[in-house]
Design a protein around this motif. Structure first.
Motif: not given
Length: 112
Positions: A10-18
């Motif tokens: 879950p904490f990787k979601l923003d990194d992947v989205r960006e």
């Protein structure tokens, strides 16, 4: 067209989205899910009682891309989601036969 499903921490979601946004992938669906693989869950202590957490929180991303964007999409997700530790997740790629944009009626690659 291909559908890329990625199950990530879950904490990787923003990194992947960006990272996907930077390569021009604009649409995706993210769902909070629970699961386990080799990680197999863990034991926790709550109010003095020990219990096993079998399913761990994950995020499932779904992205539909053109065939020519597939390799770059998978590589981008892999690089952005990797921590190097167990439980980083998996990526599944499947064929998509048809896409329809409901609002306009556009189909297939025009609807992505």
């Amino acid at each position: 067209m291909k559908k890329v499903e990625a199950v990530i921490k879950p904490f990787k979601l923003d990194d992947v989205r960006e990272a996907l946004s930077e390569i021009g992938i604009t649409g995706m669906t993210a769902t909070e899910v629970k699961g386990f693989g080799r990680q197999k869950g863990h034991t926790e202590l709550y109010r003095g009682a020990e219990y096993v957490v079998d399913f761990l929180p994950k995020v499932k991303l779904e992205v539909v891309v053109k065939e020519e964007d597939l390799a770059r999409c998978v590589e981008t997700i892999t690089n952005a989601a990797r921590t190097g530790k167990i439980g980083d997740g998996k990526i599944f790629v499947t064929a998509v036969e048809q896409v329809v944009r409901i609002r306009t009626g556009e189909t297939d690659q025009n609807a992505i």
